[in-house]
Enzyme design. Structure first.
Site, PDB file in Angstrom:
ATOM      1  N   HIS A  75       0.850  -1.195   0.000  1.00 17.45           N
ATOM      2  CA  HIS A  75       0.000   0.000   0.000  1.00 17.45           C
ATOM      3  C   HIS A  75       0.888   1.249   0.000  1.00 17.45           C
ATOM      4  O   HIS A  75       1.952   1.269   0.630  1.00 17.45           O
ATOM      5  CB  HIS A  75      -0.931   0.013   1.227  1.00 17.45           C
ATOM      6  CG  HIS A  75      -2.201  -0.763   0.993  1.00 17.45           C
ATOM      7  ND1 HIS A  75      -2.892  -1.389   2.007  1.00 17.45           N
ATOM      8  CD2 HIS A  75      -2.906  -1.010  -0.149  1.00 17.45           C
ATOM      9  CE1 HIS A  75      -3.970  -1.992   1.500  1.00 17.45           C
ATOM     10  NE2 HIS A  75      -3.995  -1.777   0.203  1.00 17.45           N
TER      11      HIS A  75
ATOM     12  N   ASP B 245       0.925   4.091   1.420  1.00 17.00           N
ATOM     13  CA  ASP B 245       1.375   4.750   2.657  1.00 17.00           C
ATOM     14  C   ASP B 245       2.544   4.014   3.318  1.00 17.00           C
ATOM     15  O   ASP B 245       3.089   4.493   4.313  1.00 17.00           O
ATOM     16  CB  ASP B 245       0.213   4.956   3.651  1.00 17.00           C
ATOM     17  CG  ASP B 245      -0.524   3.675   4.027  1.00 17.00           C
ATOM     18  OD1 ASP B 245      -0.660   2.777   3.171  1.00 17.00           O
ATOM     19  OD2 ASP B 245      -0.978   3.568   5.188  1.00 17.00           O
ATOM     20  N   HIS B 246       2.951   2.892   2.725  1.00 14.98           N
ATOM     21  CA  HIS B 246       4.086   2.143   3.273  1.00 14.98           C
ATOM     22  C   HIS B 246       5.278   2.094   2.318  1.00 14.98           C
ATOM     23  O   HIS B 246       6.359   1.660   2.716  1.00 14.98           O
ATOM     24  CB  HIS B 246       3.650   0.713   3.635  1.00 14.98           C
ATOM     25  CG  HIS B 246       2.585   0.689   4.699  1.00 14.98           C
ATOM     26  ND1 HIS B 246       2.829   0.320   5.996  1.00 14.98           N
ATOM     27  CD2 HIS B 246       1.269   1.047   4.644  1.00 14.98           C
ATOM     28  CE1 HIS B 246       1.704   0.436   6.705  1.00 14.98           C
ATOM     29  NE2 HIS B 246       0.745   0.874   5.902  1.00 14.98           N
TER      30      HIS B 246
ATOM     31  N   HIS C 209      -4.812  -8.726   5.315  1.00 14.47           N
ATOM     32  CA  HIS C 209      -5.009  -7.340   4.911  1.00 14.47           C
ATOM     33  C   HIS C 209      -5.500  -7.334   3.472  1.00 14.47           C
ATOM     34  O   HIS C 209      -5.522  -8.365   2.816  1.00 14.47           O
ATOM     35  CB  HIS C 209      -3.672  -6.599   5.082  1.00 14.47           C
ATOM     36  CG  HIS C 209      -3.796  -5.114   5.021  1.00 14.47           C
ATOM     37  ND1 HIS C 209      -4.690  -4.407   5.781  1.00 14.47           N
ATOM     38  CD2 HIS C 209      -3.119  -4.178   4.297  1.00 14.47           C
ATOM     39  CE1 HIS C 209      -4.557  -3.113   5.514  1.00 14.47           C
ATOM     40  NE2 HIS C 209      -3.620  -2.952   4.613  1.00 14.47           N
TER      41      HIS C 209
ATOM     42  N   HIS D 208       0.224   3.396  13.281  1.00  7.83           N
ATOM     43  CA  HIS D 208      -0.775   3.406  12.220  1.00  7.83           C
ATOM     44  C   HIS D 208      -2.115   3.942  12.756  1.00  7.83           C
ATOM     45  O   HIS D 208      -3.167   3.325  12.625  1.00  7.83           O
ATOM     46  CB  HIS D 208      -0.944   1.993  11.626  1.00  7.83           C
ATOM     47  CG  HIS D 208      -1.429   1.984  10.204  1.00  7.83           C
ATOM     48  ND1 HIS D 208      -2.759   1.885   9.874  1.00  7.83           N
ATOM     49  CD2 HIS D 208      -0.764   2.086   9.025  1.00  7.83           C
ATOM     50  CE1 HIS D 208      -2.881   1.886   8.555  1.00  7.83           C
ATOM     51  NE2 HIS D 208      -1.690   2.018   8.010  1.00  7.83           N
TER      52      HIS D 208
HETATM   53 ZN   LIG Z   1      -1.334   1.476   5.991  1.00 12.22          ZN
HETATM   54 ZN   LIG Z   2      -2.450  -1.213   4.208  1.00 17.09          ZN
END
Ligand SMILES: [Zn+2]
Ligand SMILES: [Zn+2]
Length: 308
Positions: free
Chosen positions: A65, A67-68, A140, A269
């Site tokens: 993802h 944001d990572h 996830h 997070h």
């Molecule tokens: Zn995330």
């Molecule tokens: Zn994620």
């Protein structure tokens, strides 16, 4: 060892929290730094810290993802400009290699250090004389992993009183006795190391998880960790929402910590919907279940002392 949180927010950066990244500094232990996730802006966060990109030895990406990972090509590239010459290994899920290769290729970036990219599956990723790292699968929206670092136990300290009781005076012989199972002295006596050494020093265990739904079975993997870093995207009452979005609540993270009997829980997070008093409330919710909880914030440092 020290955990240094660079970004502790979820999804998009906010003024209070940047997106995911944290660093494990092991300067005394192996002279290097490991990075876990690299959200956009990670290298800007690093500028405000004593962290040196040259020292980075390994990077662990929990999942792909944005944001990572949106900060990863920039960090890799800057490390080259800043004189980083030692090899870097990046671990992460399938697709990571394509992402890095294309980003570097299309931007005409040539790294001046060897870069190894290893797409991972569950199991031991890496092991040397000092430690091992295991990947565990999480639940996830995209394939997501947790990484568990286990230091090997170290032999105990020599007990000078025991040595002196045997008539052995301090000197280079002490080092020799410590370095082998048995040592023959000049007078012919044989000293067994086990007889003159204290109990072994237990290695540390650190579990750093990526985004995930609550998985009760994870307790077997993170059991008795010195530190568990767990996402807490939602407040305790949002169990349904957490499930729908493949995330965890504060309560779920604290429950896992309790069930696994870890020593310390650090939550990250955190959604930008929680600020100020709401953060204190989240912490209180967690502490009700598991007392040794802290909610990380950007630039929070958590030291992990050696076990005795
Ligand atoms: Zn995330
Ligand atoms: Zn994620």
């Amino acid at each position: 060892m020290e955990l240094f949180f660079l970004g502790t927010g979820s999804g998009v950066p906010s003024k209070e929290r940047n997106v995911s990244s944290l660093v494990l500094r092991m300067l005394e232990d192996r002279g290097t730094t490991w990075v876990f996730d690299c959200g956009e802006g990670t290298q800007h966060q690093i500028l405000n810290t004593p962290i040196r990109p040259r020292r980075i030895e390994m990077i662990f990406i929990t999942h792909l993802h944005g944001d990572h990972i949106y900060g990863l090509p920039g960090l890799l590239s800057s490390r080259s400009f800043q004189g980083g010459e030692t090899p870097v290994t990046v671990f992460g899920p399938r697709g990571l290699k394509e992402y890095i290769d294309i980003s570097l290729k299309l931007s005409g970036t040539h790294l001046r250090y060897p870069l190894h990219i290893k797409e991972v599956d569950e199991g031991i990723l890496f092991e040397d004389d000092n430690c091992s790292v295991e990947a565990v699968k999480l639940e996830h929206g995209l394939e997501s992993f947790g990484y568990i670092l286990k230091e090997k136990d170290q032999i105990g300290e020599l007990q000078p009183d025991k040595l002196q009781a045997l008539g052995i005076q301090p000197g280079p012989i002490y080092q020799k006795i410590k370095s082998q199972l048995e040592t023959k002295l000049e007078d012919g006596r044989v000293i067994q190391r086990d007889d003159v050494i204290g109990p072994p020093k237990k290695g540390r265990k650190i579990a750093i998880l990526g985004d995930t739904r609550y998985i009760p079975e994870l307790k077997h993997h993170v059991k008795e960790a010195d530190v568990l870093v767990h996402e807490a995207t939602f407040a305790s009452e949002e169990t349904e929402m957490a499930h729908d979005y493949y995330h965890s609540t504060v309560q779920q993270a604290a429950t896992l910590a309790k069930e696994a009997q870890v020593k310390q829980l650090v939550l990250n997070h955190i959604s930008s919907r929680y600020q100020g008093d709401a953060i204190e409330k989240l912490e209180a919710e967690a502490k009700e279940i598991f007392k040794n909880t802290v909610i990380a914030y950007d630039f929070y440092r958590h030291s992990i002392p050696r076990n005795n």
